[in-house]
Design an enzyme around this catalytic site. Structure first.
Site, short mmCIF file in Angstrom:
data_model
loop_
_atom_site.label_atom_id
_atom_site.label_comp_id
_atom_site.label_asym_id
_atom_site.label_seq_id
_atom_site.Cartn_x
_atom_site.Cartn_y
_atom_site.Cartn_z
CB SER A 75 -0.90 0.01 1.24
OG SER A 75 -1.55 1.25 1.41
CE1 TYR A 77 -6.75 3.81 -0.41
CE2 TYR A 77 -4.67 3.07 0.55
CZ TYR A 77 -6.04 2.95 0.40
OH TYR A 77 -6.71 1.96 1.08
CB THR A 131 -7.20 2.15 -4.19
OG1 THR A 131 -6.53 0.93 -3.85
CG2 THR A 131 -8.46 2.26 -3.35
CE LYS A 133 -7.69 -3.33 -3.12
NZ LYS A 133 -8.68 -2.65 -2.25
CG HIS A 192 -11.31 -0.59 0.75
ND1 HIS A 192 -10.74 0.08 -0.30
CD2 HIS A 192 -10.48 -0.40 1.80
CE1 HIS A 192 -9.62 0.67 0.10
NE2 HIS A 192 -9.44 0.39 1.37
#
Length: 369
Positions: A121, A145, A171, A240, A264
């Site tokens: 991440s 992100y 994402t 995603k 999620h």
């Protein structure tokens, strides 16, 4: 235990002996501080979607097959041009330093040991470079992100390319954070620095709440962002947070090289459907144009089998792996993957499926409850 900013982190390194991955949650709760455990475990609002993610696997059944004249099923597969020993991968779950002092580096070691695919991440506790190095050449993806600050996005993507990642997971379903009550009740703030933030600016993410972290995230995300990232990196971009066929086709039209079906883990829009319930319709629309990754609610080998049979090419694991990380470090991560792979092999044998390709060609039954 290791102490960081007054927060106790596990430093255990050991193989785990357990019967059911669900048992690990209670064991991990005993050693992960309350705020950290609540962040890892929790879902949004009253957690209906979180619970439904696992229950939904009961909506389809695997037909046992006899007289198949086969044995020793094999779990190796090839996806995104990567040869993997298992169809299981690590979901890009953030801030794994909440569970263990070595965080994502130990997770990367455990995933590499089983021949799986690691995803890291943006908000990880260890840097992209350190996580990649810990995998010792095993394939990894980086999850972005997307920030409002494109200089920061470019910095992360540059670091990911430099580290040799094989794909970018973008994402799409977290422009704001879901209403997570555990975090609010615990007044949770991240106690552990986020390495990728530290490397770019003076702020490191520690001492901030969820809302503050997400405030820097882009709320306006569209197809052109997929195009922009693909052109900038020349890497496969996996979209995603896809939960509808229309969004899947829109993403592919924008150049997405993969679709990641996920809600999620029930942490965003509560009241939305379970990921497994929408997977077949998305797979039908995608029709093998690009690979499909699936996550949310996976706790058994039979769940993995059903996800593959319903259209997934890879199945990602999240919370159970992080509980294994807390309890045993890299070896604990390896133990979780091996346990679920063993369950999957049993199901493959009983269903008469020799290979992962056979599983993917299996038709599931749908009987009334």
């Amino acid at each position: 235990m290791t102490m960081t900013n007054g927060y106790e982190q596990s430093d255990r390194e050991q193989k785990l002996d357990f019967i059911n991955v669900n048992d690990l949650a209670k064991e991990a709760q005993a050693i992960i501080p309350k705020g950290g455990y609540g962040y890892i475990r929790g879902g949004s609002e009253d957690e209906w979607t979180l619970r439904e993610n696992t229950l939904a696997f009961n909506h389809a059944q695997i037909i046992p097959r006899a007289l198949t004249d086969m044995e020793n099923p094999a779990t190796d597969t090839e996806v995104f041009g990567l040869k993997l020993k298992t169809p299981l991968m690590m979901a890009p779950l953030a801030a794994q330093g909440l569970a263990h002092a070595k965080g994502e580096t130990d997770t990367a070691r455990g995933v590499a040991a089983v021949g799986g695919l690691m995803a890291q991440s943006t908000y990880s506790s260890t840097s992209i470079a350190d996580t990649a190095a810990a995998g010792n050449g095993a394939p990894q993806f980086f999850q972005l992100y997307m920030s409002k600050d494109w200089d920061f996005n470019h910095h992360l993507l540059d670091e990911a390319k430099k580290a040799g990642v094989k794909g970018i997971i973008l994402t799409l379903d977290a422009p704001v954070d879901g209403f997570r009550e555990d975090d609010l009740r615990n007044h949770f703030q991240f106690p552990i620095p986020m390495a990728n933030l530290t490397e770019y600016s003076e702020g490191d993410g520690s001492g901030k709440g969820i809302a503050e972290i997400y405030a820097a995230a882009a709320q306006k995300i569209g197809p052109k962002d997929i195009e922009r990232i693909a052109e900038y990196t020349d890497l496969p971009v996996i979209a995603k947070g896809i939960m509808s066929p229309d969004d899947a086709m829109k993403a592919i039209g924008a150049g997405a090289a993969g679709i990641y079906v996920s809600n999620h883990g029930g942490r965003q829009l509560n009241g939305g459907p379970a990921s497994f319930d929408v997977l077949p319709s998305i797979a039908q629309a995608v029709n093998h144009k690009v690979p499909i990754i699936f996550d949310s609610g996976v706790r058994r080998g039979s769940h993995i089998f059903k996800a593959l049979a319903a259209g997934a090419d890879l199945v990602a694991l999240g919370r159970p792996v992080v509980y294994g990380l807390a309890l045993g470090g890299a070896q604990g991560v390896q133990s979780v993957f091996e346990h679920l792979a063993d369950e999957l092999k049993i199901d493959m044998q009983l269903a008469g499926t020799k290979t992962i390709a056979d599983v993917k060609n299996t038709r599931l039954a749908h009987f009334p409850a």
